[in-house]
Design a protein around this motif. Structure first.
Motif, mmCIF file in Angstrom:
data_model
loop_
_atom_site.group_PDB
_atom_site.id
_atom_site.type_symbol
_atom_site.label_atom_id
_atom_site.label_comp_id
_atom_site.label_asym_id
_atom_site.label_seq_id
_atom_site.Cartn_x
_atom_site.Cartn_y
_atom_site.Cartn_z
ATOM 1 N N GLU A 18 60.980 64.935 52.957
ATOM 2 C CA GLU A 18 59.618 65.446 52.756
ATOM 3 C C GLU A 18 59.404 66.849 53.329
ATOM 4 O OE1 GLU A 18 56.059 65.529 51.042
ATOM 5 O OE2 GLU A 18 57.457 63.864 50.825
ATOM 6 N N PRO A 19 59.896 67.165 54.544
ATOM 7 C CA PRO A 19 59.673 68.518 55.076
ATOM 8 C C PRO A 19 60.293 69.627 54.221
ATOM 9 C CG PRO A 19 60.394 67.050 56.829
ATOM 10 C CD PRO A 19 60.537 66.293 55.537
ATOM 11 N N LEU A 20 61.296 69.297 53.398
ATOM 12 C CA LEU A 20 61.959 70.307 52.573
ATOM 13 C C LEU A 20 61.329 70.440 51.190
ATOM 14 C CD1 LEU A 20 65.694 69.570 53.447
ATOM 15 C CD2 LEU A 20 64.230 71.382 54.349
ATOM 16 N N GLN A 21 60.393 69.575 50.848
ATOM 17 C CA GLN A 21 59.775 69.607 49.527
ATOM 18 C C GLN A 21 59.112 70.952 49.193
ATOM 19 O OE1 GLN A 21 60.009 67.576 46.976
ATOM 20 N NE2 GLN A 21 61.292 66.123 48.091
ATOM 21 N N PRO A 22 58.383 71.592 50.142
ATOM 22 C CA PRO A 22 57.807 72.908 49.807
ATOM 23 C C PRO A 22 58.868 73.945 49.439
ATOM 24 C CG PRO A 22 56.762 72.025 51.769
ATOM 25 C CD PRO A 22 57.928 71.129 51.451
ATOM 26 N N LEU A 23 60.002 73.906 50.113
ATOM 27 C CA LEU A 23 61.087 74.836 49.800
ATOM 28 C C LEU A 23 61.651 74.559 48.406
ATOM 29 C CD1 LEU A 23 63.024 77.098 50.603
ATOM 30 C CD2 LEU A 23 64.419 75.390 51.771
ATOM 31 N N VAL A 24 61.814 73.281 48.081
ATOM 32 C CA VAL A 24 62.297 72.914 46.746
ATOM 33 C C VAL A 24 61.337 73.439 45.681
ATOM 34 C CG1 VAL A 24 62.735 70.966 45.194
ATOM 35 C CG2 VAL A 24 63.555 70.884 47.552
ATOM 36 N N LYS A 25 60.049 73.274 45.914
ATOM 37 C CA LYS A 25 59.046 73.725 44.951
ATOM 38 C C LYS A 25 59.106 75.254 44.774
ATOM 39 C CE LYS A 25 54.210 73.409 43.732
ATOM 40 N NZ LYS A 25 52.903 72.896 44.033
ATOM 41 N N GLN A 26 59.235 75.978 45.897
ATOM 42 C CA GLN A 26 59.316 77.438 45.810
ATOM 43 C C GLN A 26 60.556 77.875 45.034
ATOM 44 O OE1 GLN A 26 58.924 78.281 50.111
ATOM 45 N NE2 GLN A 26 57.348 79.756 49.477
ATOM 46 N N LEU A 27 61.685 77.242 45.307
ATOM 47 C CA LEU A 27 62.910 77.593 44.594
ATOM 48 C C LEU A 27 62.792 77.276 43.107
ATOM 49 C CD1 LEU A 27 65.675 76.447 47.091
ATOM 50 C CD2 LEU A 27 65.271 78.771 46.295
ATOM 51 N N ALA A 28 62.167 76.151 42.790
ATOM 52 C CA ALA A 28 62.021 75.745 41.391
ATOM 53 C C ALA A 28 61.154 76.725 40.612
ATOM 54 C CB ALA A 28 61.429 74.345 41.326
ATOM 55 N N GLU A 29 60.226 77.390 41.285
ATOM 56 C CA GLU A 29 59.333 78.337 40.613
ATOM 57 C C GLU A 29 60.011 79.677 40.319
ATOM 58 O OE1 GLU A 29 55.928 78.446 43.162
ATOM 59 O OE2 GLU A 29 55.188 76.501 42.462
ATOM 60 N N LEU A 30 61.155 79.946 40.956
ATOM 61 C CA LEU A 30 61.885 81.191 40.705
ATOM 62 C C LEU A 30 62.649 81.097 39.393
ATOM 63 C CD1 LEU A 30 63.471 81.804 44.225
ATOM 64 C CD2 LEU A 30 61.503 82.981 43.241
ATOM 65 N N ASN A 31 62.893 82.260 38.776
ATOM 66 C CA ASN A 31 63.756 82.233 37.598
ATOM 67 C C ASN A 31 65.183 81.969 38.077
ATOM 68 O OD1 ASN A 31 65.327 84.715 37.986
ATOM 69 N ND2 ASN A 31 63.433 85.806 37.522
ATOM 70 N N GLU A 32 66.040 81.571 37.166
ATOM 71 C CA GLU A 32 67.383 81.125 37.531
ATOM 72 C C GLU A 32 68.176 82.183 38.302
ATOM 73 O OE1 GLU A 32 71.258 78.996 35.498
ATOM 74 O OE2 GLU A 32 69.568 79.573 34.242
ATOM 75 N N GLY A 33 68.067 83.454 37.887
ATOM 76 C CA GLY A 33 68.799 84.521 38.570
ATOM 77 C C GLY A 33 68.341 84.716 40.003
ATOM 78 N N ASP A 34 67.015 84.727 40.211
ATOM 79 C CA ASP A 34 66.490 84.889 41.568
ATOM 80 C C ASP A 34 66.828 83.677 42.433
ATOM 81 O OD1 ASP A 34 65.476 87.350 40.942
ATOM 82 O OD2 ASP A 34 63.403 86.673 40.685
ATOM 83 N N ARG A 35 66.745 82.482 41.830
ATOM 84 C CA ARG A 35 67.070 81.263 42.583
ATOM 85 C C ARG A 35 68.518 81.300 43.032
ATOM 86 N NH1 ARG A 35 64.902 77.749 39.305
ATOM 87 N NH2 ARG A 35 66.732 77.529 37.982
ATOM 88 N N ASP A 36 69.416 81.712 42.136
ATOM 89 C CA ASP A 36 70.831 81.810 42.476
ATOM 90 C C ASP A 36 71.048 82.844 43.577
ATOM 91 O OD1 ASP A 36 73.649 81.180 42.014
ATOM 92 O OD2 ASP A 36 73.769 83.227 41.207
ATOM 93 N N LEU A 37 70.346 83.966 43.489
ATOM 94 C CA LEU A 37 70.455 85.015 44.507
ATOM 95 C C LEU A 37 70.035 84.500 45.879
ATOM 96 C CD1 LEU A 37 70.999 88.027 45.102
ATOM 97 C CD2 LEU A 37 68.593 88.447 44.561
ATOM 98 N N VAL A 38 68.927 83.765 45.929
ATOM 99 C CA VAL A 38 68.432 83.218 47.202
ATOM 100 C C VAL A 38 69.431 82.214 47.768
ATOM 101 C CG1 VAL A 38 66.634 81.782 48.257
ATOM 102 C CG2 VAL A 38 65.997 83.625 46.693
ATOM 103 N N ILE A 39 69.962 81.354 46.919
ATOM 104 C CA ILE A 39 70.914 80.345 47.395
ATOM 105 C C ILE A 39 72.194 80.994 47.904
ATOM 106 C CG2 ILE A 39 72.386 78.430 46.646
ATOM 107 C CD1 ILE A 39 70.005 77.600 44.820
ATOM 108 N N ARG A 40 72.696 82.012 47.184
ATOM 109 C CA ARG A 40 73.903 82.707 47.653
ATOM 110 C C ARG A 40 73.644 83.431 48.968
ATOM 111 N NH1 ARG A 40 75.632 86.666 44.043
ATOM 112 N NH2 ARG A 40 73.810 86.422 42.735
#
Length: 82
Positions: A18-40
């Motif tokens: 549950e504490p990580l759900q806000p982070l999941v939501k924020q990542l899901a709202e990014l486009n795929e390229g930005d999400r990949d950049l953040v994860i890398r």
């Protein structure tokens, strides 16, 4: 021409605490390229984990703790030789 395919996505969402759900939501709202950049970027900043080690004596004591039974040779013969 070479084409690449994305790996298949799982049909069921992984269980995230549950504490990580806000982070999941924020990542899901990014486009795929930005999400990949953040994860890398996060992976590059992560602290390396220390490898776990054990003594030979501990390894020797642990050997044989699990026995699943069966006979791989017989199982293969049954599968492939009818």
């Amino acid at each position: 021409m070479i084409t690449t395919m994305a790996p298949p996505r799982s049909t069921s969402a992984p269980v995230v605490p549950e504490p990580l759900q806000p982070l999941v939501k924020q990542l899901a709202e990014l486009n795929e390229g930005d999400r990949d950049l953040v994860i890398r970027a996060a992976n590059s900043q992560a602290k390396p984990r220390k490898h776990r080690t054990m003594s030979w004596e501990t390894l020797d004591r642990a050997r044989g703790i699990v026995s699943l039974g069966g006979n791989a040779d017989e199982d293969c013969k049954a599968l492939y030789d009818g």
